[in-house]
Design a protein around this motif. Structure first.
Motif, PDB file in Angstrom:
ATOM      1  N   LEU A 318      33.047  -7.443  60.489  1.00 31.32           N
ATOM      2  CA  LEU A 318      33.817  -6.550  61.271  1.00 31.32           C
ATOM      3  C   LEU A 318      34.326  -5.745  59.958  1.00 31.32           C
ATOM      4  CD1 LEU A 318      35.232  -8.076  64.283  1.00 31.32           C
ATOM      5  CD2 LEU A 318      33.366  -6.587  64.153  1.00 31.32           C
ATOM      6  N   THR A 319      34.975  -6.300  59.073  1.00 24.19           N
ATOM      7  CA  THR A 319      35.452  -5.659  57.832  1.00 24.19           C
ATOM      8  C   THR A 319      34.414  -4.658  57.031  1.00 24.19           C
ATOM      9  OG1 THR A 319      36.981  -7.489  57.331  1.00 24.19           O
ATOM     10  CG2 THR A 319      36.456  -6.041  55.502  1.00 24.19           C
ATOM     11  N   SER A 320      33.172  -5.138  56.847  1.00 25.92           N
ATOM     12  CA  SER A 320      32.149  -4.265  56.474  1.00 25.92           C
ATOM     13  C   SER A 320      31.903  -3.212  57.266  1.00 25.92           C
ATOM     14  CB  SER A 320      30.809  -5.193  56.347  1.00 25.92           C
ATOM     15  OG  SER A 320      31.009  -6.083  55.403  1.00 25.92           O
ATOM     16  N   ILE A 321      31.751  -3.378  58.610  1.00 29.70           N
ATOM     17  CA  ILE A 321      31.365  -2.126  59.480  1.00 29.70           C
ATOM     18  C   ILE A 321      32.577  -1.324  59.570  1.00 29.70           C
ATOM     19  CG2 ILE A 321      30.815  -1.418  61.689  1.00 29.70           C
ATOM     20  CD1 ILE A 321      28.454  -2.889  59.982  1.00 29.70           C
ATOM     21  N   SER A 322      33.598  -1.727  59.732  1.00 26.40           N
ATOM     22  CA  SER A 322      34.784  -0.652  59.764  1.00 26.40           C
ATOM     23  C   SER A 322      34.977  -0.024  58.459  1.00 26.40           C
ATOM     24  CB  SER A 322      36.453  -1.270  60.041  1.00 26.40           C
ATOM     25  OG  SER A 322      36.377  -2.400  59.064  1.00 26.40           O
ATOM     26  N   SER A 323      34.694  -0.737  57.488  1.00 29.93           N
ATOM     27  CA  SER A 323      34.705   0.102  56.025  1.00 29.93           C
ATOM     28  C   SER A 323      33.659   0.987  56.051  1.00 29.93           C
ATOM     29  CB  SER A 323      34.578  -0.811  54.732  1.00 29.93           C
ATOM     30  OG  SER A 323      34.702  -0.269  53.873  1.00 29.93           O
ATOM     31  N   VAL A 324      32.666   1.014  56.297  1.00 25.36           N
ATOM     32  CA  VAL A 324      31.301   1.694  56.240  1.00 25.36           C
ATOM     33  C   VAL A 324      31.575   2.916  57.255  1.00 25.36           C
ATOM     34  CG1 VAL A 324      29.631   0.580  57.643  1.00 25.36           C
ATOM     35  CG2 VAL A 324      29.076   2.018  55.831  1.00 25.36           C
ATOM     36  N   ALA A 325      31.943   2.639  58.384  1.00 25.18           N
ATOM     37  CA  ALA A 325      32.034   3.735  59.482  1.00 25.18           C
ATOM     38  C   ALA A 325      33.377   4.676  59.078  1.00 25.18           C
ATOM     39  CB  ALA A 325      32.626   2.951  60.591  1.00 25.18           C
ATOM     40  N   ASN A 326      34.482   4.107  58.365  1.00 25.78           N
ATOM     41  CA  ASN A 326      35.487   4.802  57.775  1.00 25.78           C
ATOM     42  C   ASN A 326      34.997   5.766  56.722  1.00 25.78           C
ATOM     43  OD1 ASN A 326      37.965   5.969  57.466  1.00 25.78           O
ATOM     44  ND2 ASN A 326      38.470   4.567  55.846  1.00 25.78           N
ATOM     45  N   HIS A 327      34.154   5.335  55.780  1.00 27.60           N
ATOM     46  CA  HIS A 327      33.410   5.967  55.026  1.00 27.60           C
ATOM     47  C   HIS A 327      32.635   7.288  55.353  1.00 27.60           C
ATOM     48  CE1 HIS A 327      30.913   6.370  50.888  1.00 27.60           C
ATOM     49  NE2 HIS A 327      29.926   6.462  51.707  1.00 27.60           N
ATOM     50  N   LEU A 328      32.067   6.869  56.249  1.00 31.66           N
ATOM     51  CA  LEU A 328      30.923   7.898  56.987  1.00 31.66           C
ATOM     52  C   LEU A 328      31.699   9.097  57.725  1.00 31.66           C
ATOM     53  CD1 LEU A 328      28.270   5.791  58.446  1.00 31.66           C
ATOM     54  CD2 LEU A 328      28.031   6.939  56.480  1.00 31.66           C
ATOM     55  N   HIS A 329      32.636   8.695  58.416  1.00 27.32           N
ATOM     56  CA  HIS A 329      33.399   9.616  58.932  1.00 27.32           C
ATOM     57  C   HIS A 329      34.380  10.583  58.057  1.00 27.32           C
ATOM     58  CE1 HIS A 329      32.686   9.309  63.258  1.00 27.32           C
ATOM     59  NE2 HIS A 329      32.569   7.944  62.983  1.00 27.32           N
ATOM     60  N   GLN A 330      34.872   9.789  57.023  1.00 25.66           N
ATOM     61  CA  GLN A 330      35.243  10.682  56.090  1.00 25.66           C
ATOM     62  C   GLN A 330      34.379  11.858  55.445  1.00 25.66           C
ATOM     63  OE1 GLN A 330      38.719  10.720  55.168  1.00 25.66           O
ATOM     64  NE2 GLN A 330      38.830   9.190  56.685  1.00 25.66           N
ATOM     65  N   LYS A 331      33.047  11.436  55.468  1.00 22.34           N
ATOM     66  CA  LYS A 331      32.038  12.674  55.159  1.00 22.34           C
ATOM     67  C   LYS A 331      31.730  13.555  56.180  1.00 22.34           C
ATOM     68  CE  LYS A 331      30.254   9.765  51.168  1.00 22.34           C
ATOM     69  NZ  LYS A 331      30.059  10.761  50.341  1.00 22.34           N
ATOM     70  N   GLY A 332      32.226  13.210  57.429  1.00 21.42           N
ATOM     71  CA  GLY A 332      31.637  14.133  58.501  1.00 21.42           C
ATOM     72  C   GLY A 332      30.149  13.528  59.055  1.00 21.42           C
ATOM     73  N   ILE A 333      30.232  12.321  59.203  1.00 27.20           N
ATOM     74  CA  ILE A 333      29.096  11.684  59.619  1.00 27.20           C
ATOM     75  C   ILE A 333      29.306  10.620  60.559  1.00 27.20           C
ATOM     76  CG2 ILE A 333      26.738  10.438  59.307  1.00 27.20           C
ATOM     77  CD1 ILE A 333      27.071  11.442  56.250  1.00 27.20           C
ATOM     78  N   MET A 334      28.637  11.157  62.010  1.00 23.61           N
ATOM     79  CA  MET A 334      28.966   9.913  63.106  1.00 23.61           C
ATOM     80  C   MET A 334      27.671   9.188  62.975  1.00 23.61           C
ATOM     81  SD  MET A 334      29.094  10.513  67.326  1.00 23.61           S
ATOM     82  CE  MET A 334      30.908  10.472  67.357  1.00 23.61           C
ATOM     83  N   HIS A 335      27.439   8.083  63.103  1.00 24.73           N
ATOM     84  CA  HIS A 335      26.305   7.022  62.853  1.00 24.73           C
ATOM     85  C   HIS A 335      25.669   7.452  64.269  1.00 24.73           C
ATOM     86  CE1 HIS A 335      23.853   3.559  62.979  1.00 24.73           C
ATOM     87  NE2 HIS A 335      23.576   3.779  61.673  1.00 24.73           N
ATOM     88  N   GLY A 336      26.309   6.949  65.370  1.00 29.29           N
ATOM     89  CA  GLY A 336      25.842   7.376  66.778  1.00 29.29           C
ATOM     90  C   GLY A 336      25.024   6.265  67.199  1.00 29.29           C
ATOM     91  N   ASP A 337      24.744   5.092  66.477  1.00 29.74           N
ATOM     92  CA  ASP A 337      24.142   3.862  67.160  1.00 29.74           C
ATOM     93  C   ASP A 337      24.615   2.777  66.384  1.00 29.74           C
ATOM     94  OD1 ASP A 337      21.924   3.091  68.705  1.00 29.74           O
ATOM     95  OD2 ASP A 337      20.493   3.427  67.268  1.00 29.74           O
TER      96      ASP A 337
END
Length: 438
Positions: A318-337
């Motif tokens: 959960l720590t890894s995924i929350s971190s990478v999701a935050n990283h992506l959204h700061q760049k304006g990217i929604m993973h979507g999956d």
């Protein structure tokens, strides 16, 4: 797969499941003789263009796939099958969906890669609808009535012509997996971010590692780097999630993060006009965390029956995924999956997150819009928390379990704006870890 000859000889009487693929041009009427038992019917990869008027005799039918055929109109007779739960008409030529064609009982509707320019208002009557696949059509807008589908959790809109996403879409309480790349309303690639071009001729392809909707992954020797790499060669067609080139751009723009597979460069196969990504090889000791949703679970992943996770593994994932999701959204990217089946873990719960096939680039200039984008994905993260808690090895619902359950509930608050963002989630997880609850 059964054969048409078996059907005509009556050898399939009493069966509950039927799959036929034999270049069939006319619906075999013998199928209707199975009305008392048939629940699953797959007529994909034929040459059908219509269904008989009495198709509704199949009153027990729950699942019907008819992809890769020749339909131009979505058959209205399907709405007369009361138990029909899942319908798939991917890759036909459908341009019209009538107002009474979509059955109210549907939970999963697949209309990917057709020619649909508008959906009927009656789709708003599908109160059970959880999964709606519309990528690769000609939609310019969504019917307002779709907002009445309060159970909608996964929506694929990529590769259409939608100018603006309606505000009501961003407030649907269950929406968790959204993709809309390849529309005017998505952000164009950042031209300042590129990946080195690696000649395909300098890659010695070894063996196939895997295959997905958008491409095939191979192990290869890079003659330039004198090391083995992974090469994902895109198929070039629109997939259930969108255009492969959007996946490539999003993967590159995602940049470096310890939970992302490192992109080394991109490549072109000039002989077949295919593009691809060159990536670091994933260490062999990593395993898939989960498996994709089944027909029964619809939008929820499934797991091997003996899967168990320790508290340390759960918190690390959960720590890894929350971190990478935050990283992506700061760049304006929604993973979507954001799903467990797109995650690889080691024995300590160290996690690698991949597959940008459903990723969407969006503008972050408008805070209300960007906050909604992030919090839609927070809902997907909440389902991941729920999944991991179901795999948590402790026999009791201890303090650790209770703390994560509270986080999961906050991720699923019905008012999208009340949910925490990923930065706040990272802080919550760090606090749980610091309190020695694991």
């Amino acid at each position: 797969m059964q054969t048409l000859e078996q059907l005509k000889r009556g050898e399939l009487n009493g069966c509950t499941s039927l799959k036929l693929s034999a270049e069939i041009e006319t619906f075999p009427m013998e199928i209707l003789d199975l009305a008392d038992t048939l629940e699953y019917l797959d007529l994909s990869a034929n040459r059908l263009s219509e269904l008989p008027a009495d198709f509704s005799k199949l009153q027990k039918l729950k699942v019907f796939f008819c992809s890769n055929n020749e339909f131009t109109i979505y058959p209205e007779v399907l709405s007369d099958c009361p138990l029909l739960d899942i319908v798939g008409f991917k890759a036909n030529h459908i341009g019209h969906v009538g107002d009474r064609a979509i059955g109210k009982n549907l939970r999963w509707l697949i209309l990917t890669n057709n020619m649909i320019s508008a959906l009927p208002a009656s789709i708003g009557d599908c109160y059970r609808l959880e999964k709606l696949m519309l990528a690769g059509n000609r939609l310019t807008a969504l019917p307002e009535e779709l907002q009445h589908c309060r159970s909608l959790a996964l929506l694929r809109l990529s590769a259409n012509k939608i100018e603006i996403l309606p505000d009501w879409l961003l407030s649907l309480p269950k929406l968790s997996w959204l993709a809309f790349s390849g529309n005017p309303c998505s952000r164009t690639p950042n031209s300042e971010i590129e990946a080195p071009l690696i000649s395909y001729d300098r890659l010695k392809i070894r063996n196939k590692l895997g295959e997905g909707a958008s491409g095939t992954i191979y192990r290869a020797l890079s003659e330039e780097m004198l090391q083995d790499v992974a090469v994902k060669v895109f198929k070039g067609d629109v997939t259930s999630d969108g255009f492969p080139e959007d996946e490539m751009h999003s993967s590159i723009e995602a940049g470096d993060h310890e939970a992302l597979v490192k992109i080394i460069g991109k490549t072109n196969d000039s002989s077949e006009s295919k593009t691809g990504l060159v990536m670091e090889l994933i260490p062999q000791h990593y395993i898939n965390l989960g498996n994709p949703p089944s027909l029964k679970t619809c939008t929820r992943d499934v797991f091997e029956p003996d899967t168990q996770l320790s508290a340390l593994q759960v918190i690390n994932i959960l720590t890894s995924i929350s971190s990478v999701a935050n990283h992506l959204h700061q760049k304006g990217i929604m993973h979507g999956d954001l799903y467990a089946h797109n995650m690889l873990i080691d024995e300590d719960g160290k996690t690698l997150f991949g597959d940008f096939g459903a990723a969407t680039r969006y503008e972050r200039d408008h805070s209300t819009f960007s906050n909604a984008m992030e919090r839609i994905e927070v809902s997907a993260f909440g389902y991941l928390v729920d999944d991991l808690l179901s795999l948590y090895a402790s026999a009791e619902q201890d303090t650790f379990y209770s703390a994560l359950r509270a986080l999961e509930e906050s991720c699923h608050l019905p008012d999208v704006g009340d949910r925490p963002g990923f930065e706040e989630i990272e802080s919550i997880l760090a606090e749980i870890k610091s309190q020695n609850l694991i």
